[in-house]
Design an enzyme around this catalytic site. Structure first.
Site, short mmCIF file in Angstrom:
data_model
loop_
_atom_site.label_atom_id
_atom_site.label_comp_id
_atom_site.label_asym_id
_atom_site.label_seq_id
_atom_site.Cartn_x
_atom_site.Cartn_y
_atom_site.Cartn_z
CB CYS A 1 -24.63 4.65 2.11
SG CYS A 1 -24.39 5.11 3.85
NE ARG B 1 -32.62 5.12 -0.46
CZ ARG B 1 -32.10 5.40 0.74
NH1 ARG B 1 -31.57 4.41 1.49
NH2 ARG B 1 -32.09 6.64 1.21
#
Length: 606
Positions: A562, A505
């Site tokens: 995050c 990611r």
């Protein structure tokens, strides 16, 4: 008639000598310096029943002529024991040496002195002594234990018992030190050692809940080392035939309460402490058996630095203790938590089971949870909701809403909180961070979560938990640093901004949730999962610190984000456990990627 030559006139030695003398046994107390000078006029012996001047014979070691019927009681500090053994082993006794002719009873804490004694003396007895006595002033000992002055467990080293052990035990029992003869004295020495690992904390820091938890963490680490080393320590609560409550501490007339244990006494007198043979013994044992004891190593090192700096008793505070043992204020292991739950101030337990795409946290809680744990739904009570996607998927709740929820969970100002989940703290970290941010400074994560609890053999419950009594916690917010998008961008440029998502990611290879793939330009990838070991527990503080040091986190400001500000809180907790403060970007990638004015980087480089 047996004469006891007590080598070392500290708290334990002087108390034993005084009580043996008062019981009619022949004894000589070997001392030195100002203490010896004062003792020649009699020991000022302070007891709950009042002061006595005990005329116990005192002498310098060179003034003692040994006899064949003597028994040596070695009562020096552990760090002085080897030198004393060398000296006394060579002393003459009726044409022989003391090493060949006389038995020596080893009274030190730790696991080392018996081996050193057996290297020289043919007959060695180990002894475990429990005594609340203190020695700070030359010529004076305070002995508040009553009706017994202390307890002793005694046996041949390395194993067994004999008639002489029974005779020594009878004399000590007559001298207000009830004594149990045991066949496996090394187990009893090992059983006492964890109890005295907090002596350094007792000396350096004033009493506080954090100090008590730190001592519990040292004991828990010692038992982990024992398991690795195959050491089976005795448990006096189960195996002792003695009344463990008989040396109860009573007020002593004219003496202020609050005296400390042996290391406290050493610092008060300006003497060297025995920490290397207490905490250092656990560190040594760990190293010999392929493991580590970072908490005990850190405390031993802090004590050394305090001695070098000239720090006095209780000169340090909780902030220093947190810096010395950062993980203790962040994490709690299952066994320590079980002990706390059985104590006077049991923590409030919050079950925060949640995972992206799994809305069944409450069902998981009903199926099995820690006794009394309250389920906390992350999406509805640990996050707010916004119609603006630039706020992210899990915006911070307002303080009033969080306070109302925390009170429903039973959170109180005067009780600690422990949060857990079933995913190594990846969800519970959000509750840890939010409550800390909101102003409750006594919140910890159960290391390893539910799996660690059950692996430790602890009980779980199922079904609904009754609503707890409402709490009274007052939350204010702002206790931990927070980043918005602009300050996150600035930190990525001027400090260190960590991206806690998985590497694919971060690199922009996949993005299952948010509108754009990639990362904040300048951010460094540090996946949250790397904070944990294969058992889902946090890696030890030294390993975490090495991890974050390699990322450059030790010498500049640090922030974390995050996907939506949940697992980034876990990263902040891991950094705190390693002694590194860090700010949280709550909006995280879900906020950043929804703002078309924000640039996006892809690939493996910041």
């Amino acid at each position: 008639m047996t004469r006891y030559v007590v080598v070392g006139a500290g708290a334990v030695g002087a108390t034993l000598a005084a009580e043996l003398h008062l019981a009619g046994r022949e004894v000589v107390l070997v001392a030195r310096g100002a203490h010896l000078d004062a003792l020649r006029g009699g020991l000022r012996y302070l007891r709950p029943e009042g002061e006595q001047r005990v005329a116990v014979p005192a002498a310098a070691q060179d003034e003692v002529a040994l006899r064949p019927e003597d028994v040596l009681l070695l009562a020096t500090k552990a760090q002085d024991a080897d030198a004393a053994l060398v000296t006394w082993a060579a002393r003459p006794v009726a044409g022989r040496t003391a090493a060949a002719a006389l038995p020596v009873v080893v009274l030190q804490n730790g696991l080392d002195t018996e081996r050193a004694a057996l290297r020289r003396f043919a007959t060695v007895y180990g002894a475990v002594v429990w005594s609340p006595t203190t020695y700070v002033t030359p010529g004076e000992v305070v002995s508040p234990g009553a009706p017994a002055a202390g307890l002793v467990w005694l046996g041949r080293f390395p194993a067994g018992r004999d008639a002489r052990a029974g005779e020594i035990a009878a004399d000590l029992t007559a001298a207000r030190h009830p004594t149990q003869v045991v066949d496996d004295v090394p187990r009893w020495k090992a059983g006492k050692l964890p109890v005295v690992l907090g002596n350094a904390l007792d000396a350096l820091y004033p009493p506080s809940p954090l100090r008590e938890r730190a001592a519990a963490a040292l004991r828990a680490e010692a038992h982990e080392v024992y398991r690795a080393a195959g050491v089976d320590p005795a448990d006096p609560r189960v195996e002792s035939t003695l009344d463990l409550g008989s040396p109860a501490v009573h007020p002593v007339p004219g003496v202020a309460a609050g005296g400390g244990r042996s290391t406290w006494q050493s610092l008060r007198r300006g003497a060297s402490p025995e920490t290397d043979f207490l905490n250092g013994e656990i560190v040594l044992l760990a190293g010999l058996h392929g493991t580590t004891a970072p908490r005990n190593a850190a405390v031993a090192d802090r004590l050394r630095r305090a001695v070098a700096d000239g720090s006095g008793v209780h000169d340090l505070d909780d902030a220093d203790l947190t810096a010395t043992l950062p993980a203790v204020s962040v994490l709690v292991d299952a066994r320590s938590l079980a002990a706390e739950l059985a104590g006077d101030t049991p923590p409030v337990l919050l079950d925060v089971r949640w995972a992206l795409g799994d809305p069944h946290g409450r069902e998981h809680h009903r199926a099995g949870h820690l006794p009394g744990a309250v389920h906390v739904p992350l999406d509805t009570e640990l996050a707010a909701h916004s119609d603006d996607p630039r706020d992210g998927r899990h915006p911070l709740p307002d303080v009033a809403s969080l306070q109302a929820a925390a009170r429903r969970w039973g959170v109180r100002a005067d009780r600690p909180v422990v949060v857990y989940d079933a995913t190594g703290g990846l969800a519970a970290g959000r509750a840890w961070w939010l409550l800390r941010w909101a102003g409750h400074d006594d919140v910890r994560l159960l290391d390893g979560g539910l799996a660690a609890w059950t692996a430790a053999g602890q009980r779980v419950e199922s079904g609904e938990v009754p609503d707890p009594e409402p709490g009274d916690v007052v939350l204010t917010g702002g206790a931990l640093p927070v980043l918005d998008a602009d300050s996150a961008a600035a930190l990525a440029r001027d400090g260190l901004l960590l991206d806690a998502r998985a590497g694919e990611r971060y690199r922009g290879e996949t993005e299952p949730v948010d509108p754009r793939a990639g990362h904040v330009p300048g951010a460094v990838n540090a996946p949250t999962a790397d904070n944990l070991d294969t058992d889902g527990r946090f890696r030890d503080p030294a390993a975490l610190r090495a991890r974050f040091a390699a990322l450059g986190a030790l010498d500049r400001p640090v922030g974390v984000y995050c996907g939506s500000g949940v697992t980034a809180a876990h990263q902040v907790a891991a950094l705190a456990a390693a002694g590194v403060p860090a700010a949280l970007y709550p909006g995280s990638w879900s906020a950043w990627s929804n703002d078309p004015t924000r640039p996006v980087a892809t690939g493996a480089e910041p």
